[in-house]
Design a protein around this motif. Structure first.
Motif, mmCIF file in Angstrom:
data_model
loop_
_atom_site.group_PDB
_atom_site.id
_atom_site.type_symbol
_atom_site.label_atom_id
_atom_site.label_comp_id
_atom_site.label_asym_id
_atom_site.label_seq_id
_atom_site.Cartn_x
_atom_site.Cartn_y
_atom_site.Cartn_z
ATOM 1 N N ILE A 1 0.915 6.091 0.786
ATOM 2 C CA ILE A 1 1.109 6.950 1.957
ATOM 3 C C ILE A 1 2.315 7.852 1.694
ATOM 4 O O ILE A 1 3.426 7.356 1.516
ATOM 5 N N ARG A 2 2.066 9.144 1.657
ATOM 6 C CA ARG A 2 3.119 10.118 1.378
ATOM 7 C C ARG A 2 2.950 11.318 2.282
ATOM 8 O O ARG A 2 1.815 11.669 2.639
ATOM 9 N N ALA A 3 4.074 11.989 2.580
ATOM 10 C CA ALA A 3 4.014 13.173 3.442
ATOM 11 C C ALA A 3 3.150 14.266 2.817
ATOM 12 O O ALA A 3 2.387 14.936 3.505
ATOM 13 N N SER A 4 3.266 14.437 1.514
ATOM 14 C CA SER A 4 2.596 15.577 0.874
ATOM 15 C C SER A 4 1.082 15.392 0.759
ATOM 16 O O SER A 4 0.357 16.360 0.609
ATOM 17 N N GLU A 5 0.617 14.152 0.798
ATOM 18 C CA GLU A 5 -0.824 13.925 0.651
ATOM 19 C C GLU A 5 -1.314 12.919 1.687
ATOM 20 O O GLU A 5 -1.377 11.719 1.407
ATOM 21 N N PRO A 6 -1.660 13.425 2.872
ATOM 22 C CA PRO A 6 -2.114 12.495 3.923
ATOM 23 C C PRO A 6 -3.329 11.678 3.472
ATOM 24 O O PRO A 6 -4.191 12.182 2.752
ATOM 25 N N VAL A 7 -3.334 10.420 3.871
ATOM 26 C CA VAL A 7 -4.457 9.531 3.546
ATOM 27 C C VAL A 7 -4.863 8.782 4.815
ATOM 28 O O VAL A 7 -4.072 8.662 5.748
ATOM 29 N N ALA B 1 0.831 -1.211 0.000
ATOM 30 C CA ALA B 1 0.000 0.000 0.000
ATOM 31 C C ALA B 1 0.866 1.263 0.000
ATOM 32 O O ALA B 1 0.424 2.326 -0.416
ATOM 33 N N THR B 2 2.095 1.123 0.483
ATOM 34 C CA THR B 2 3.012 2.266 0.492
ATOM 35 C C THR B 2 3.715 2.406 -0.859
ATOM 36 O O THR B 2 4.270 3.455 -1.168
ATOM 37 N N GLY B 3 3.707 1.338 -1.650
ATOM 38 C CA GLY B 3 4.239 1.464 -3.002
ATOM 39 C C GLY B 3 5.384 0.542 -3.375
ATOM 40 O O GLY B 3 5.966 0.683 -4.446
#
Ligand code: TPP
Ligand code: SF4
Ligand code: MG
Lengths: 420, 309
Positions: A212-218, A83-85
């Motif tokens: 899941i990325r810092a710039s776009e919280p999910v 899910a993190t890539g």
């Protein structure tokens, strides 16, 4: 021990090697450039993770290998990493798959594509090491795609195909590739090992959706406490899995162009003029094919249908193969205690509404815990089905295959156990 | 003591990462701890959650968090953190992910998940030296399922599965596991206890933990009005009483070396803490259970006698 193949004059594209099923799937993970491998040992899966950990430790694979504390944790880490890539590969078997069972449904619900090789092994109790398919079929309803391999070559190819289908945006579901313990995992066969460059072409980089990325919280995996929402998401998964049928067919076309091996969702063996069709899956199908050959020599019009893709269930292809046949003998190498085989009702349902449906669909249980299936047993099952057809009767329960020599062996062991 | 930016309550960062609007109970200690803890952590966080009360913070389609959230499963949030951490690491290493997208990975679970069903997973992650935070919000029972006993429920407490009866007048007869020591035995870089009543202490500990790579583990006492039988307005007061009676020692362990960050100069009797909570009411009514209260006091005294020595 490898030689360049000059098959089809395409020598650059493959290398012939003698590999076990375990080695083959490890190679597939490597060729797929899997970058995260959480693992936990269980016989007969261990060779796979030993090979991969060594490759990572030698720097031959750019990946993180982490030995977890359980299969439940392994699957959790596998799912969150996907899910993190990261492209995730893992393998387990039997008790391990069941120990992590909760997470199978979770990972599928997260829509986290990854590939898990299940090395089939019958479930305790009683505990054993030999294969049947109660482990992998327990995961039937989870949302994982399921590829069932007959040969070492298929084991390797299915891992590559599984990534391609699982990661497709129309699908986004995890996949299980099933290989039978011992019969496939530890058996050496000649394998075309694809070239890295061709695999790279077949399998583009994994592009995660909403990672899941810092710039776009999910917020992932969160509760849906409104019942229609739950239904909605489950239907989405179902439709995605159904999409996987055509995505698989597309992928198989590309695969054939690049690797010269073609895969349909099912394999038809001597089916064209067959009156009676044995339905099987996985490595024991090879024995089934030998039985078909033998019965053909005896003048019986018998064929075999092997299911490669078990989830999504290839209903249309199964209908195409089985409609108009007189008898279908479904050999389930699993048992749903108190009912019978797991595959047989699915086949029956697929055929039920056809005008030209087979007269008899005979459920057969065989090969539990790795019990061999002899020619005589296949012959017997076919005879029972054909007799029922001539009597215009139906089976009154699954046929449990067991030979006289086996009964004698069991008898003698029971005597020892009871001190007699 | 190292240099800190937190000296008084005025230094509590103004930035909010957890905004209003969650279905958690009024006065929930866990919610307060998460809010304060997050302020010290700063941004770029992914919380990895196990089933418990705080799971209901984010329910589709809402989240009260400005940071990311991943609900995994009850037994394996630390393993979920492992997957996220490892994936971020390998993607950054391979140049597939901008390091600016990196996140602090923070496990958030209740005491039941931490001490019972998820202990194996936590132990594994700590053993592997995973670079993560673990915040255990300890309300001393399985709150989300209706306040059944966990192995962090204290002796003498009444829960939905340790109701006081004439056969079991004390309620819960099992001692509270020492999760701080269980964690510390793995020798992680940082372990601490915290309390929502001692905010500066909490922020300083998070600040300190931020300087370590590896497991950074926090055990927070989180008064639970619903389960403890207190008023929502009393949560912080109860947390303070737990510290002042010595029941909840504030401490930290850096690579296993324990320091108490607050030693109450004069400990109040444990009775002051117990008698104001419904979960301990049976120790006082209809007759006072002197033996159990004395036993609780004795355990606290023994603990501090070793500290003060
Ligand atoms: C495998 C599994 N077992 C049981 C549960 C049921 N369950 C959900 S939340 C919960 C209580 C959690 O207690 P705790 O970890 O102390 O967190 P709290 O709710 O008290 O904050 C339980 C038992 C579950 N979700 N998954
Ligand atoms: S039951 Fe307790 S811990 Fe759970 S939300 Fe309510 S106050 Fe918080
Ligand atoms: Mg709790």
């Amino acid at each position: 021990m490898s030689e360049k193949s000059d098959k089809n004059g395409e020598g650059d594209h493959m290398v012939l090697k003698m590999l076990t099923g375990s080695q083959a799937v490890a190679w597939a993970a490597r060729l797929a450039r899997a970058e995260y491998i959480p693992a936990y040992p269980i016989t007969p899966q261990t060779e796979i993770i030993e090979i991969l950990s060594e490759w990572v430790r030698k720097g031959e694979m750019e990946a993180i290998f982490v030995q977890m504390e359980s299969e439940h944790s392994l699957l959790t880490a596998a799912g969150t990493a996907a899910a993190t890539g990261a492209r995730v590969f893992t393998a387990t078997s039997s008790q391990g798959l069941l120990y992590g069972f909760e997470m199978l449904y979770s990972i599928a619900g997260w829509r986290a594509p990854l590939v898990l090789v299940n090395v089939a092994r019958a479930l305790a109790a009683p505990i054993t090491l030999e294969p049947d398919h109660n482990d992998v079929l327990a995961a039937r309803d989870s949302g994982f795609l399921q590829f069932h391999a007959e040969s070492v070559q298929e084991a390797l190819d299915f891992v590559l195909l599984a990534y391609r289908v699982a990661e497709d945006n129309r699908v986004l579901l995890p996949a299980i590739v099933n290989i039978d313990g011992f019969h496939l995992s530890f058996t050496r066969e000649r394998v075309d090992l694809p070239e890295q460059s061709t695999v790279d072409e077949f399998l583009p980089e994994y592009k995660p959706v909403n990672p899941i990325r810092a710039s776009e919280p999910v917020a992932k995996g969160i509760p849906v406490l409104i019942p229609p929402l739950y239904s909605f998401f489950k239907y989405q998964m179902h439709m995605a899995s159904r999409n996987a049928l055509n995505v698989f067919r597309e992928a198989a076309k590309d695969f054939e162009k690049m690797f010269f091996r073609s895969y349909a969702t099912v394999e038809e063996y001597m089916l064209d003029d067959a009156d009676t069709v044995i339905v099987m899956s996985n490595s024991f199908a090879a024995v089934g094919k030998q039985a078909v050959n033998a019965m053909r020599e005896e003048g019986r019009k018998v064929g075999l249908l092997r299911i490669r893709l078990f989830r999504p269930f290839p209903t249309d292809d199964i209908v195409k193969s089985l409609r108009g046949k007189k008898c279908v003998v479904v050999v389930d190498q699993n048992i749903s205690i108190g009912k019978g085989g797991i595959t047989c009702p699915e086949i029956a349902e697929a055929l039920y509404h056809l005008e030209d449906r087979p007269k008899v669909i005979l459920p057969v249980i065989a090969g539990l815990g790795g019990k061999s299936i002899s020619l005589e047993e296949f012959r017997h099952a076919v005879r029972v089905a054909e007799r029922l057809a001539s009597l215009k009767a139906g089976p009154d329960g699954p046929l449990l295959l067991f030979r006289e020599d086996e009964a004698m062996l069991v008898d003698s062991l029971l005597k020892i156990a009871s001190g007699g | 003591m190292s240099i800190t930016k937190y000296r008084t309550l005025k230094d509590v960062p103004k930035e909010e990462f957890l905004v209003a609007g969650t279905p958690l109970c009024a006065g929930c200690g866990a919610l307060l701890v998460i809010r304060l803890f997050h302020k010290a952590l700063g941004g770029n966080v992914v919380w990895v959650n196990a089933a418990g009360c705080v799971t209901l913070m984010a329910t589709f389609p809402y989240t009260p968090l400005r940071s990311s959230w991943f609900y995994t499963a009850m037994p394996s949030a630390p393993a979920g953190a492992q997957g996220i951490r490892d994936a971020l690491d390998i993607l950054i290493k391979k140049g597939k992910l901008d390091p600016a997208e990196n996140l602090k990975v923070v496990v958030i679970t209740g005491d039941g998940a931490a001490s019972d069903i998820g202990l194996q997973s936590a132990s594994g992650a700590i053993h592997r030296g995973l670079d993560f935070f673990y915040l255990c919000v300890d309300n001393e029972a399985y709150g989300n399922t209706g306040f059944q006993a966990s192995s962090l429920s204290p002796i003498g407490s009444g829960t939905a599965t340790t109701k006081p009866t004439h056969l079991y007048p004390a309620g819960n007869v099992l001692p509270k596991k020492d999760l701080f020591e269980i964690w510390r035995s793995h020798r992680p870089p940082y372990v601490a206890t915290i309390s929502p009543s001692h905010v500066v202490d909490m922020l300083r500990k998070v600040e300190k933990a931020l300087s370590f790579k590896g497991p950074k583990l926090f055990l927070a006492l989180c008064p639970c009005p619903t389960g403890w039988g207190i008023e929502p307005s009393e949560s912080v007061q109860l947390a303070r009483l737990a510290v002042e009676t010595g029941i909840w020692p504030l401490k930290e362990a850096v690579y296993g070396e324990v320091t108490h960050t607050h030693i109450p100069s004069k400990r109040r009797p444990v009775e002051d803490y117990l008698k104001v909570q419904r979960r301990f009411a049976h120790l006082f009514k209809p007759i006072k259970n002197e033996a159990v209260i004395a036993e609780i006091q004795k355990q606290v005294d023994e603990y501090w006698s070793k500290v003060e020595r």
